[in-house]
Every structure is written in structure tokens, then in C-alpha cells.
Write a protein that holds these residues in place. Sequence first.
Motif, PDB file in Angstrom:
ATOM      1  N   GLY A 255       0.806  -1.206   0.000  1.00  0.00           N
ATOM      2  CA  GLY A 255       0.000   0.000   0.000  1.00  0.00           C
ATOM      3  C   GLY A 255       0.839   1.255   0.000  1.00  0.00           C
ATOM      4  N   PRO A 256       0.227   2.393   0.332  1.00  0.00           N
ATOM      5  CA  PRO A 256       0.965   3.665   0.360  1.00  0.00           C
ATOM      6  C   PRO A 256       2.159   3.645   1.303  1.00  0.00           C
ATOM      7  N   TRP A 257       2.043   2.901   2.415  1.00  0.00           N
ATOM      8  CA  TRP A 257       3.175   2.836   3.348  1.00  0.00           C
ATOM      9  C   TRP A 257       4.380   2.181   2.667  1.00  0.00           C
ATOM     10  N   GLY A 258       4.114   1.150   1.844  1.00  0.00           N
ATOM     11  CA  GLY A 258       5.204   0.498   1.124  1.00  0.00           C
ATOM     12  C   GLY A 258       5.818   1.409   0.088  1.00  0.00           C
ATOM     13  N   LEU A 259       4.965   2.200  -0.589  1.00  0.00           N
ATOM     14  CA  LEU A 259       5.474   3.159  -1.561  1.00  0.00           C
ATOM     15  C   LEU A 259       6.371   4.185  -0.874  1.00  0.00           C
ATOM     16  N   GLY A 260       5.971   4.624   0.332  1.00  0.00           N
ATOM     17  CA  GLY A 260       6.809   5.566   1.075  1.00  0.00           C
ATOM     18  C   GLY A 260       8.178   4.982   1.385  1.00  0.00           C
ATOM     19  N   LEU A 261       8.204   3.692   1.785  1.00  0.00           N
ATOM     20  CA  LEU A 261       9.486   3.041   2.053  1.00  0.00           C
ATOM     21  C   LEU A 261      10.330   2.934   0.786  1.00  0.00           C
ATOM     22  N   LEU A 262       9.692   2.597  -0.323  1.00  0.00           N
ATOM     23  CA  LEU A 262      10.421   2.477  -1.587  1.00  0.00           C
ATOM     24  C   LEU A 262      11.010   3.818  -2.007  1.00  0.00           C
ATOM     25  N   ARG A 263      10.240   4.894  -1.831  1.00  0.00           N
ATOM     26  CA  ARG A 263      10.744   6.223  -2.206  1.00  0.00           C
ATOM     27  C   ARG A 263      11.913   6.653  -1.310  1.00  0.00           C
ATOM     28  N   ALA A 264      11.877   6.247  -0.050  1.00  0.00           N
ATOM     29  CA  ALA A 264      12.932   6.663   0.884  1.00  0.00           C
ATOM     30  C   ALA A 264      14.200   5.841   0.738  1.00  0.00           C
ATOM     31  N   ALA A 265      14.094   4.604   0.239  1.00  0.00           N
ATOM     32  CA  ALA A 265      15.235   3.686   0.222  1.00  0.00           C
ATOM     33  C   ALA A 265      16.458   4.228  -0.528  1.00  0.00           C
ATOM     34  N   PRO A 266      16.313   4.785  -1.760  1.00  0.00           N
ATOM     35  CA  PRO A 266      17.516   5.311  -2.428  1.00  0.00           C
ATOM     36  C   PRO A 266      18.186   6.432  -1.653  1.00  0.00           C
ATOM     37  N   ALA A 267      17.392   7.303  -1.038  1.00  0.00           N
ATOM     38  CA  ALA A 267      17.966   8.410  -0.270  1.00  0.00           C
ATOM     39  C   ALA A 267      18.688   7.899   0.966  1.00  0.00           C
ATOM     40  N   VAL A 268      18.150   6.846   1.612  1.00  0.00           N
ATOM     41  CA  VAL A 268      18.818   6.274   2.782  1.00  0.00           C
ATOM     42  C   VAL A 268      20.161   5.679   2.378  1.00  0.00           C
ATOM     43  N   GLY A 269      20.184   4.913   1.273  1.00  0.00           N
ATOM     44  CA  GLY A 269      21.439   4.346   0.797  1.00  0.00           C
ATOM     45  C   GLY A 269      22.446   5.424   0.440  1.00  0.00           C
ATOM     46  N   ALA A 270      21.977   6.485  -0.222  1.00  0.00           N
ATOM     47  CA  ALA A 270      22.865   7.585  -0.602  1.00  0.00           C
ATOM     48  C   ALA A 270      23.396   8.315   0.630  1.00  0.00           C
ATOM     49  N   LEU A 271      22.541   8.504   1.631  1.00  0.00           N
ATOM     50  CA  LEU A 271      22.975   9.192   2.847  1.00  0.00           C
ATOM     51  C   LEU A 271      24.051   8.394   3.572  1.00  0.00           C
ATOM     52  N   LEU A 272      23.840   7.097   3.747  1.00  0.00           N
ATOM     53  CA  LEU A 272      24.829   6.264   4.432  1.00  0.00           C
ATOM     54  C   LEU A 272      26.162   6.274   3.685  1.00  0.00           C
ATOM     55  N   MET A 273      26.106   6.189   2.364  1.00  0.00           N
ATOM     56  CA  MET A 273      27.338   6.202   1.583  1.00  0.00           C
ATOM     57  C   MET A 273      28.019   7.558   1.650  1.00  0.00           C
ATOM     58  N   SER A 274      27.244   8.645   1.629  1.00  0.00           N
ATOM     59  CA  SER A 274      27.854   9.976   1.690  1.00  0.00           C
ATOM     60  C   SER A 274      28.565  10.199   3.016  1.00  0.00           C
ATOM     61  N   VAL A 275      28.004   9.677   4.100  1.00  0.00           N
ATOM     62  CA  VAL A 275      28.670   9.788   5.405  1.00  0.00           C
ATOM     63  C   VAL A 275      29.980   9.014   5.390  1.00  0.00           C
ATOM     64  N   PHE A 304      16.126  -4.854  -8.769  1.00  0.00           N
ATOM     65  CA  PHE A 304      14.840  -4.257  -8.427  1.00  0.00           C
ATOM     66  C   PHE A 304      13.760  -4.650  -9.436  1.00  0.00           C
ATOM     67  N   ALA A 305      14.112  -4.664 -10.723  1.00  0.00           N
ATOM     68  CA  ALA A 305      13.140  -4.997 -11.761  1.00  0.00           C
ATOM     69  C   ALA A 305      12.606  -6.416 -11.598  1.00  0.00           C
ATOM     70  N   LEU A 306      13.467  -7.331 -11.180  1.00  0.00           N
ATOM     71  CA  LEU A 306      13.087  -8.745 -11.095  1.00  0.00           C
ATOM     72  C   LEU A 306      12.528  -9.138  -9.733  1.00  0.00           C
ATOM     73  N   SER A 307      12.701  -8.278  -8.738  1.00  0.00           N
ATOM     74  CA  SER A 307      12.276  -8.626  -7.374  1.00  0.00           C
ATOM     75  C   SER A 307      10.756  -8.626  -7.245  1.00  0.00           C
ATOM     76  N   GLN A 308      10.262  -9.595  -6.489  1.00  0.00           N
ATOM     77  CA  GLN A 308       8.840  -9.635  -6.144  1.00  0.00           C
ATOM     78  C   GLN A 308       8.638  -9.639  -4.629  1.00  0.00           C
ATOM     79  N   MET A 309       9.718  -9.295  -3.903  1.00  0.00           N
ATOM     80  CA  MET A 309       9.684  -9.242  -2.444  1.00  0.00           C
ATOM     81  C   MET A 309      10.056  -7.837  -1.997  1.00  0.00           C
ATOM     82  N   LEU A 310       9.288  -7.276  -1.077  1.00  0.00           N
ATOM     83  CA  LEU A 310       9.498  -5.889  -0.664  1.00  0.00           C
ATOM     84  C   LEU A 310      10.888  -5.685  -0.078  1.00  0.00           C
ATOM     85  N   TRP A 311      11.337  -6.609   0.781  1.00  0.00           N
ATOM     86  CA  TRP A 311      12.631  -6.413   1.440  1.00  0.00           C
ATOM     87  C   TRP A 311      13.773  -6.403   0.424  1.00  0.00           C
TER      88      TRP A 311
END
Length: 419
Positions: A255-275, A304-311
Motif C-alpha cells: 500500500g501507500p506505506w510500502g510506496l513511502g518506504l520504496l521512495r525513501a530507500a535510495p535516499a537512505v542508501g545515498a545518505l549512508l554512503m555519503s557519510v 529491483f526490476a526482477l524482485s517480487q519481495m518488498l525487502w
Amino acid sequence: MTHDAPANAAPLRAYPAFVHFWIARIASGFGFQMLSVAVGWQIYALTGNAFDLGLVGLVQFVPSLLLALPAGHIADQFNRRRIVVTCQSLEWIAIAALALGSWQGWLNETGILTLLFVIGLARAVEFPTRQAMVPGLVPAPVLPRAMAMNASAMQVAMIAGPAAGGFLYVAGPDAVYATAALLYLISIVLLARLRYDHRPPRREPATLKTVFAGVGFIRARPAILGVISLDLFAVLLGGATALLPIFARDILHTGPWGLGLLRAAPAVGALLMSVWLARHALQRRVGMIMFASVAGFGVATLVFALSQMLWLSLLALAALGAFDMVSMVIRGALVQLDTPDAMRGRVSAVNSIFINTSNQLGEFESGMLAAWLGAVGSALIGGLGTLVVVGLWMWMFPVLRKRQTLETPDEENVADAAR
């Protein structure tokens, strides 16, 4: 060279001018992200028309496209700190008008879009100028870590800013705009007090030759041309994040909560790498590291294209953001270090056109392919296309493939590539 080692090892807090700049970047970044959320909600609440949401993006994109090259010329001819302070002051006035108009109840759709256009004009001049300032705040060996730290400010703002704006919107759009105006005011004060030594050269009249000088400079330097064009085509092909609503609903069945997590995931990865990059210098084989990072971006897109699991999708998107951050820091530092200070504004302006265009067209390309081939097919083609681009660019730009350090002069790289 041995004299670079102490500067390279010094923590970034040892450079107070950069620390002030970084805090100002966080403040204005937070303010703008909060503003973006409030504007979208308010426009849609006033009109109920999805088309008007598209106008919000359009009135900000058009100024960045039209003013980028003139902005670069301005950045190289005048004091950059004063330009950024002036631009942010204009943005502050427009945001304060949004807050006052919302509080008093006289602000309508036309007024919001007009004020957003003013903000877009100011940001179009501010962006290349602010980019060109960074090399003047730290020694050259520290620049990659400084750029990573600067990028971390952007990622923090992108993650937390919209959430803070949405929370404050409960009290009304005027509360969001007033908070954003306060954050911009903090940024303006910090930048106005910033010690930044920029002595512009003898001013040249604004002619087609001087305005387009950045284009000619880039074309004559294979390393810079390769870096900027690699970014353009990789982003054009790797725009799978534009399809996140489709993946969330139809493939991952969330649902929308999952979409929110998906939208945040690239920024979280980028933030950790930038630190991490802010604490660890990239000292060897930076060219191959850059190509490997772009290839990693492509592989993460395929997963990501082939994944069918949220995690697994979240991990792939976080990895995508992390790989993109590595290549972005290397590309940005290489462009800045290979460009003389007198040209940095104009080169940054050309780079900003490539970035803005590739982001917009990348989303369009992904959407068109998804309409023809489905979301999975579109993402797969994007990931495979990114890998093809990496292979082609390694062959077409050996100067980049053989680049060892970010500080190596371009001429030395050309000589190495010819051997």
C-alpha cells in the motif's frame, strides 16, 4: 605529493567556512523540501486538478533551463557568495509572501505559481554559483570528502524535509511556509557571514561567446565531457524510480506505506554512503571506481526490476542510491578539480542543464517504455542499457578509465592514455 597528506587527513570541521556553508545547505534544503510538500497539498486543495500539480514542476523547471548558461556567466564574473545570498534573499521574500498570503487567505493558484516562478528564477542562478563555491572552501585533496558531506546535507533534507512539512501542514500551509522562511533566513545569515575568498577576473561583457564558453571548455576536455555525458545517459536509462507506484501496487502488492518506504530507500542508501565517503578519501583508481559504481547502479536496477519481495526491492533501491552517490561524488569532484576557478560557474551551469534534463527525460523514457513493455520490462531495459553505456564509455574515454586520482591534471591523463 607528501604535502597533500595532512590536508587530506584533516577532519572537515577543521575548515569553519565549509562547516558554515554545510549548515546553511541543510537549512535551505530543509526549507525547500518542506515548501515543496506544502505547495503540492495547497494547490491540489484549491483546485482539485492533477494538471495543476504538473504546473508546479513546470514553473520551476523552465527558469532552470532558460537561465542556466547566463547564470554560469554571472557566477564567474561576480562575487559568488553575494550572488547566493542575493538569490536566497529573493527566495525568502517569495516564501514569506506565501506564508502571509496563506495566513490572510488571499493567496490563490495564480499567486502560488507566480511566487514559485520567482523562486525558480532565483534557484536557477543560485545552483551553479553554489556548486562553484565548494572548491574555494577546502583544499583540493579534501574536496571529494567535502562534496560527499555536502551531498549528505541534501539527502538528509530529502528524507526528513517532506515528513516535517507534512507534519506541520496539520497547522496549515502558513505554518509550513513560515518555518521554511525561518530556515532560509538562517541560511542567509550564515552565508552572509561566510569567509569566502573569490576574486572575479576582469569582467567580460555578456556575449554568446562568453555565455557558451563552458560548452566549448567541456568539449575540448575528454575527461570532463566523458564524466558529464556518462551521467546524462546513465540517468536517462536508469529512471526506474519513476515507476515506483506501479511496482508498489501491482508487483509488490503493498500500500501507500510500502510506496513511502520504496521512495525513501535510495535516499537512505545515498545518505549512508555519503557519510562514509566524507570520512574516507578516494585515493586510487578513481576512474575504475566510478565506472564500477555506475555498473553497480545498473545491476541494482536489474535486481529491483526482477524482485517480487518488498525487502529485496528495498535493498536494491538502497544499493542503487549508494552506488549513485559514489559515482556522483567522483564525477562532481573531477569536474570541479579539472576546471579552473574562472570557468567553474559556466561549467557547473552546463552540468546543471545535463542533470535537470536527464532527470526529466529519464522519467519520461521510463514511463513511455512502461506503457509499451510494462514496468518490469522498462526497468530491465534501463538496467541493461546502463551496463552497455558503461562499457561504451570505458572504450570511448580511456582517459577516464586510466584516471588514478582526482587531483591528476587532465594533461597527464591524456599522456597516460596515449602510452
